[in-house]
Scaffold this active site. Structure first.
Site, PDB file in Angstrom:
ATOM      1  N   CYS A 170       0.800  -1.225   0.000  1.00 46.52           N
ATOM      2  CA  CYS A 170       0.000   0.000   0.000  1.00 46.52           C
ATOM      3  C   CYS A 170       0.833   1.275   0.000  1.00 46.52           C
ATOM      4  O   CYS A 170       0.277   2.363  -0.077  1.00 46.52           O
ATOM      5  CB  CYS A 170      -0.972  -0.024   1.166  1.00 46.52           C
ATOM      6  SG  CYS A 170      -2.133  -1.398   0.998  1.00 46.52           S
ATOM      7  N   HIS A 310      -2.799   8.989   5.440  1.00 41.17           N
ATOM      8  CA  HIS A 310      -3.083   7.643   4.934  1.00 41.17           C
ATOM      9  C   HIS A 310      -4.571   7.352   5.189  1.00 41.17           C
ATOM     10  O   HIS A 310      -5.256   6.820   4.324  1.00 41.17           O
ATOM     11  CB  HIS A 310      -2.185   6.614   5.622  1.00 41.17           C
ATOM     12  CG  HIS A 310      -2.403   5.218   5.154  1.00 41.17           C
ATOM     13  ND1 HIS A 310      -2.145   4.838   3.864  1.00 41.17           N
ATOM     14  CD2 HIS A 310      -2.876   4.119   5.775  1.00 41.17           C
ATOM     15  CE1 HIS A 310      -2.448   3.546   3.712  1.00 41.17           C
ATOM     16  NE2 HIS A 310      -2.894   3.096   4.862  1.00 41.17           N
ATOM     17  N   GLU A 321      -1.433   6.705  12.950  1.00 39.11           N
ATOM     18  CA  GLU A 321      -1.063   7.839  12.109  1.00 39.11           C
ATOM     19  C   GLU A 321      -1.127   9.161  12.868  1.00 39.11           C
ATOM     20  O   GLU A 321      -0.252  10.019  12.718  1.00 39.11           O
ATOM     21  CB  GLU A 321      -2.024   7.855  10.916  1.00 39.11           C
ATOM     22  CG  GLU A 321      -1.798   9.014   9.986  1.00 39.11           C
ATOM     23  CD  GLU A 321      -2.565   8.827   8.685  1.00 39.11           C
ATOM     24  OE1 GLU A 321      -3.653   8.227   8.700  1.00 39.11           O
ATOM     25  OE2 GLU A 321      -2.041   9.272   7.659  1.00 39.11           O
ATOM     26  N   LYS A 342      -9.294   9.046   1.043  1.00 35.42           N
ATOM     27  CA  LYS A 342      -9.857   7.692   0.962  1.00 35.42           C
ATOM     28  C   LYS A 342     -11.323   7.693   1.393  1.00 35.42           C
ATOM     29  O   LYS A 342     -12.070   6.778   1.083  1.00 35.42           O
ATOM     30  CB  LYS A 342      -9.048   6.719   1.823  1.00 35.42           C
ATOM     31  CG  LYS A 342      -7.641   6.462   1.289  1.00 35.42           C
ATOM     32  CD  LYS A 342      -6.930   5.384   2.085  1.00 35.42           C
ATOM     33  CE  LYS A 342      -5.505   5.164   1.610  1.00 35.42           C
ATOM     34  NZ  LYS A 342      -4.570   6.215   2.071  1.00 35.42           N
ATOM     35  N   HIS A 347      -9.706   2.956  -0.837  1.00 35.88           N
ATOM     36  CA  HIS A 347      -8.286   2.618  -0.723  1.00 35.88           C
ATOM     37  C   HIS A 347      -7.913   1.692  -1.875  1.00 35.88           C
ATOM     38  O   HIS A 347      -8.239   0.510  -1.857  1.00 35.88           O
ATOM     39  CB  HIS A 347      -8.050   1.934   0.625  1.00 35.88           C
ATOM     40  CG  HIS A 347      -6.605   1.644   0.924  1.00 35.88           C
ATOM     41  ND1 HIS A 347      -5.580   1.955   0.053  1.00 35.88           N
ATOM     42  CD2 HIS A 347      -6.014   1.076   2.003  1.00 35.88           C
ATOM     43  CE1 HIS A 347      -4.432   1.578   0.588  1.00 35.88           C
ATOM     44  NE2 HIS A 347      -4.665   1.041   1.772  1.00 35.88           N
ATOM     45  N   PHE A 406       0.754  -2.967   4.414  1.00 37.12           N
ATOM     46  CA  PHE A 406       1.094  -4.333   4.782  1.00 37.12           C
ATOM     47  C   PHE A 406       2.576  -4.568   4.487  1.00 37.12           C
ATOM     48  O   PHE A 406       3.098  -4.129   3.478  1.00 37.12           O
ATOM     49  CB  PHE A 406       0.261  -5.329   3.964  1.00 37.12           C
ATOM     50  CG  PHE A 406      -1.160  -5.452   4.425  1.00 37.12           C
ATOM     51  CD1 PHE A 406      -1.696  -4.587   5.369  1.00 37.12           C
ATOM     52  CD2 PHE A 406      -1.969  -6.452   3.926  1.00 37.12           C
ATOM     53  CE1 PHE A 406      -3.010  -4.711   5.796  1.00 37.12           C
ATOM     54  CE2 PHE A 406      -3.287  -6.592   4.339  1.00 37.12           C
ATOM     55  CZ  PHE A 406      -3.808  -5.714   5.269  1.00 37.12           C
TER      56      PHE A 406
END
Lengths: 424, 406, 239
Positions: A170, A310, A321, A342, A347, A406
């Protein structure tokens, strides 16, 4: 500020709810959401049946039947975005020495959709472990190896310089753009076509996120299901799309009088070496990436005008975050607007980082901060300004974009108003 | 800025079809022992391609905890085993280093194929809920880098590059960049394991694989009878460090130096322009400040497809002159390992420097017409100070690295 | 339709399949042992849940279970099985094969005075009355998480001829009734000991019959595995 950097002179976008840069920025600044019930396949039987899909007509987007046949949906997105970016930059093929043009395309899951479609054909819908190779199309190998995404973009741009696919899950989008700027900064290219693409809305990808409960199951209210920083969030919403940028060295852009949206002035990556999916709430490794990006760019936290988060829509991410931004920016964290697009376009895994960098470039260009849609009830554990619901005018001299993915990867990129570096 | 601090290979670990440890692989290679054989992991009788280079036994269970085994594809297990051995070879204890100073940068061509096939089969045969939680982290291209980073506590800038066979060299190029001011120690290289039933079917569709069934005569780069390659699995992982780091820890000089790297891309098909491999060679040599005459051996890409072999021979001859440099393709013994293939060639280059030997290309019978190369057929003794490793990736990727003695 | 409660051996095997943890049933005997301490990460736990759901054909639980301990997860599963009608509320049935001589198994498991050393759940066993082939006794459990010490009086009647033991609660506490039948028989690999319990909770009891069914099912899996281990160990020492 340091010499490291490149100018963004072209932006191309294929996004949920918006094919094209202008439509994209309209969507984001209007705070409209593009999340909806999945239409790309029959999602009955899946727990999360929501996605942010691109309404994409390859022919209308200019692709020939042969191109459509040989390319996975993700490659089609990338090519359409690259063509728009090149046209936007006014960079005709042949205008620059092809050997000085590089390509850096990010993707988390490559050509999964095509790989799955063909798998179904050759395995008799999963009945056979040993498949029947003669049922495959001629282009199946191109789907197995995501490097073909860079191939298609290189062919689109007529690029013959360093060409690669960056695939760090990602953070692929941020990392691919960062790699492109690096190629320019070290002198390996004058122009890099950089961006990312993913088209992961296929049964296997939806199922694998179902299996870990990562995606929202708010199927009844799909349009409001991506809720970063909201107390009612319940996971991320899968998206798709592509953003491709034309990056040029400052000299190359200046020489041809190109319009610059923004300059990319800093970038850093760190890993948490902790867990493939888990994040520690302290956010220390993302903070480290932000701090190093600032140091490389030669800026201080108070100079940052906007943070493109993010903001995936998981409780774990929001805490991680927020802690990271506070650690890295200190007091300034409480004065800077932080938003997650997002909330509107979902996403799109590896693609999203490039879509976010594109949004940052447009935020600088228009002095506007896109909002966090659906943010009705901010999680009381979170204490930054997440720009709920409505876009805001803001003097965006320097913006920060962060990504987390990830594998434990954390990336941070800084963009600045063109010329800001030389004025200081 | 990359030129002032030399990048040293301080650890090497190869896992290949003809030897699952560096030593076994190197001994087998020098002796011309092939690792290519009939596909044994599934019934390939319905496939036009029946041969592959399979890693017989790298004993992942001996060194990888069961909990990590269930969440990783074979490609990642190859990477984990090789990374651990490379660290050991370099005499590095990651726990003793600053975690932000260590990076992991790997290449893959196609990710976790067999793991992915098992899960996608569950999905289509039984239903969505039968897909397990590890699918989300096992098959995607970043899995190997992520798992190595977690296993060894490496928090520096990590990366994953994909460029089919050329990606393995791009990873090393990226590792050198990371050593400039991001890291002191980089775990880098590439592995792949694309020999499951579905992945192999995908390969078959490229029509670049040979359908020959005689393991000895199947994959014959530069040979008049070349008609495709054999797919294989495995690869190599290295420890790269800045020279001053290696010196400071008093660990011996290392195997060699990554002196030059360059990557190019071929022109669009039909453009009539020259392919990019020659430029990659020229740039890598320039980057290394090496004159072509200083190169002792070229580890060629050797696709084993006539047109591609000819193009490569032309690029080599254009830089070095016809038959002016020894060229070898020992990968004819193992097949093409995709992102693992070029790193395996780099491992051979480093071992050639160490042992003053050039491994041969035993598959070669008659050179194909138009190929004017000095191909090393039999392993021979020779002082190797500078080696050039070439790699090309499907549809246009080119990369070259120059490896020099320390 | 009813299903068999998962034995601790099967549970360990299933955890291993899902997570690769390489556990034995013995490692699950400690009720407080967390998945974390067993090295099973959050994804591994999700895999365990998914395997359990598949085994019993349960619909995926969207409020996914993030139980921290293996025992808590087993309890949650059994509770879902009761709710789904796959386990009958007020009735449990479980067995285990003990690799020891029949007489040894019979003797050890019927020595009520020594139960605190055989089971992990009992703090005290007081023999109140004995007769030929019957015993009346008070059992006290270890304090529960609220500090409550559960205690009751039971009467057991042994029939060595048929290898059957019947027990009922004399002083029933929160139970309406609780009837227990243990049977023993020689099988391949040792002696099979089977526990069948029928019961109902009083309306004012702190837990309902459904919850108690899940609790007893879970606990029986653990206690049977523990008893097997202890009886086998003692039999080996005695031999």
């Amino acid at each position: 500020m340091s010499d490291w950097g490149a100018v963004v002179t072209g932006v191309g976008v294929v996004a949920p709810g918006a094919v094209g840069r202008a439509a994209y920025w309209d969507l984001l600044t209007a705070g409209r959401t593009a999340t909806r019930g999945i239409t790309l396949f029959d999602a009955a039987g899946f727990q999360s049946r929501i996605a942010a899909e691109v309404d994409f007509d390859p022919a209308a987007a200019g692709l020939t039947p042969h191109e459509v046949e040989r390319m996975d949906r993700s490659a089609q997105f990338a090519v359409v975005a690259a063509r728009e970016a090149l046209a936007d930059a006014g960079l005709e093929p042949g205008q620059t020495d092809p050997e000085r043009v590089g390509v850096s395309i990010g993707s988390a899951v490559g050509c999964t959709t095509r790989l799955e479609d063909e798998y179904v054909m050759v395995s008799d819908s999963g009945k056979n472990w040993e498949v029947t190779p003669e049922f495959a199309t001629d282009h199946l190998y191109r789907a197995l190896i995501p490097s073909t995404l860079a191939v298609e973009v290189a062919w689109t741009a007529g690029a013959e310089g360093p060409t690669t696919v960056v695939s760090t899950g990602c953070t692929s989008g941020l990392d691919a753009v960062g790699h492109g700027v690096q190629l320019i900064s070290e002198g390996a290219a004058d122009v890099v076509i950089a961006g990312a693409t993913d088209a992961p809305i296929s049964p296997i990808t939806v199922a694998c996120f179902d299996a870990i409960g990562a995606t929202s199951r708010n199927n009844e209210d799909a349009a409001h299901s991506s809720r970063p920083f909201d107390r009612d969030r319940d996971g991320f919403v899968l998206g798709e799309g592509s953003a491709v940028l034309v990056l040029e060295s400052r000299e190359h852009a200046a020489r041809r009088g190109a319009h610059g949206y923004a300059e990319i002035i800093g970038f850093a990556q760190r890993s948490n070496a902790y867990h493939m999916t888990g994040l520690k709430p302290d956010g220390l490794d993302m903070a480290e990436a932000i701090e190093i990006a600032m140091r490389r760019a030669g800026i201080t936290p108070d100079m940052i005008s906007y943070v493109n988060a993010h903001g995936s829509g998981t409780a774990q991410n929001d805490r991680h975050e927020t802690a990271a931004v506070k650690k890295a920016l200190g007091e300034a964290a409480h004065r800077v607007p932080v938003s997650s697009i997002k909330s509107m376009i979902g996403h799109s895994l590896g693609a999203i980082g490039a879509l976010e960098v594109a949004a940052c470039a447009l935020a600088i260009e228009t002095d506007t901060v896109p909002p966090t849609a659906n943010l009705q009830h901010q999680d009381p554990a979170l204490d930054l300004d997440y720009v709920p619901l409505a876009a805001r005018k803001n003097v965006n001299d320097i913006v920060l974009s962060v990504g987390s993915g990830f594998g434990g990867f954390q990336s941070a990129m800084l963009l600045a108003r063109p010329g800001l570096a030389s004025r200081k | 800025m990359t030129k002032n601090r030399r990048t040293v290979f301080s650890g090497v670990s190869a896992i290949a079809p003809n030897g699952s440890t560096t030593k076994e692989f190197w001994d087998a290679t020098l002796n011309g022992v092939s690792g290519i054989g009939p596909i044994s992991t599934f019934d390939a009788s319905g496939y036009p391609v029946r041969l592959a280079g399979q890693v017989a036994d790298f004993a992942p269970r001996d060194s990888i905890d069961g909990r990590l085994m269930v969440q990783t594809d074979r490609w990642t297990q190859l990477g984990l085993v090789a990374a651990a051995r490379a660290l050991e070879d370099a005499e590095i204890d990651p726990a003793a280093l600053d975690e932000y100073d260590m990076s992991v940068i790997t290449a893959t061509s196609s990710g976790g194929n067999e793991f992915g096939q098992r899960e996608i089969q569950k999905l289509w045969d039984k239903g969505a809920r039968y897909v397990g939680p590890y699918q989300s982290i096992a098959w995607f291209y970043a899995a190997t880098t992520g798992q190595i980073s977690i296993r060894h506590g490496m928090k520096g800038a990590c990366g994953v590059l994909v460029g089919e066979q050329a990606g393995g060299l791009d990873a090393l190029g990226q590792a050198r960049r990371a050593l400039v001011d991001d890291a002191t120690t980089v775990v880098s290289g590439g592995t792949d394991a694309p020999l499951g039933p579905y992945a192999l079917a995908c390969h078959v569709s490229s029509r670049l694989l040979t359908e020959r069934q005689d393991p000895v005569r199947a994959y014959r780069p530069f040979d008049a009878e070349a008609d495709g390659y054999v797919a294989g699995e495995g690869g190599a992982i290295f420890i790269l460090e800045a020279e001053d780091t290696v010196r400071a820890r008093d660990a011996g000089p290392g195997y060699g130096v990554l002196a030059g790297y360059a990557a190019t891309f071929d022109p669009r098909p039909g453009s009539g322009r020259e392919p990019g491999l020659r430029r990659a060679i020229v740039r890598a040599l320039a980057d290394a400040r090496v004159d072509p005459s200083e190169v002792d051996v070229v580890f060629a890409d050797g696709l084993g497809v006539p047109e591609a072999d000819r193009a490569e021979a032309e690029a080599i001859s254009a830089v070095f002159g016809a038959r002016r440099v020894p060229v070898t393709v020992p990968k004819c013994l193992v097949g093409r390992l995709h992102a693992g293939g070029a790193p395996l060639d780099v491992a051979m280059a480093l071992l050639s420097i160490r042992d003053s030997v050039i491994p041969g290309t035993p598959s070669l019978g008659e050179l194909a017409p138009g190929i004017d190369l000095d191909v090393v057929r039999e392993t021979r003794q020779a002082t190797v100070r500078t080696a050039l490793v070439l790699a090309r990736g499907f549809e246009g990727f080119n990369a070259a690295v120059v490896i020099r003695s320390v | 339709m009813t299903v068999t409660v998962i034995s601790l051996d099967e549970y360990a095997e299933l955890i291993n399949r899902a997570s690769g943890a390489g556990l034995t049933a013995d490692q699950l005997l400690d009720e407080t042992v967390s998945f974390d301490s067993l090295g099973v990460d959050s994804l591994g736990v999700l895999g365990v849940v998914s395997e359990l759901e598949q085994r019993y054909g349960l619909e995926p639980d969207s409020g996914a279970d993030h139980s921290k301990s293996a025992t808590a997860l087993l309890f949650a599963l059994n509770r879902r099985l009761v709710d789904a009608g796959l386990l009958t509320a007020g009735h449990t049935e479980q067995s285990i094969v003990i690799d020891a001589p029949y007489d040894e198994v019979w003797r050890q498991t019927n020595d009520v005075a020594a139960w605190p050393e055989l089971f992990s759940e009992y703090a005290k066993a007081e023999i109140l009355q004995t007769a030929e082939n019957s015993v009346t006794f008070r059992l006290s459990m270890h304090p529960d998480e609220n500090g409550t010490v559960w205690s009751w009086v039971s009467e057991r009647t042994l029939d060595p001829e048929t290898g059957t033991v019947r027990a009922r609660r004399v002083e029933t506490g929160p139970f309406e009734f609780m009837d227990i039948v243990w049977t023993y028989r020689k099988v391949e690999g040792g002696v099979e000991m089977r526990w069948v319990q029928d019961f109902a909770m009083k309306p004012q009891a702190p837990v309902d019959t459904e919850t108690m069914t899940a609790r007893i099912s879970t606990n029986s899996s653990l206690q049977l595995a523990l008893i097997r281990r202890r009886v086998e160990e003692r039999a080996r020492l005695a031999a």
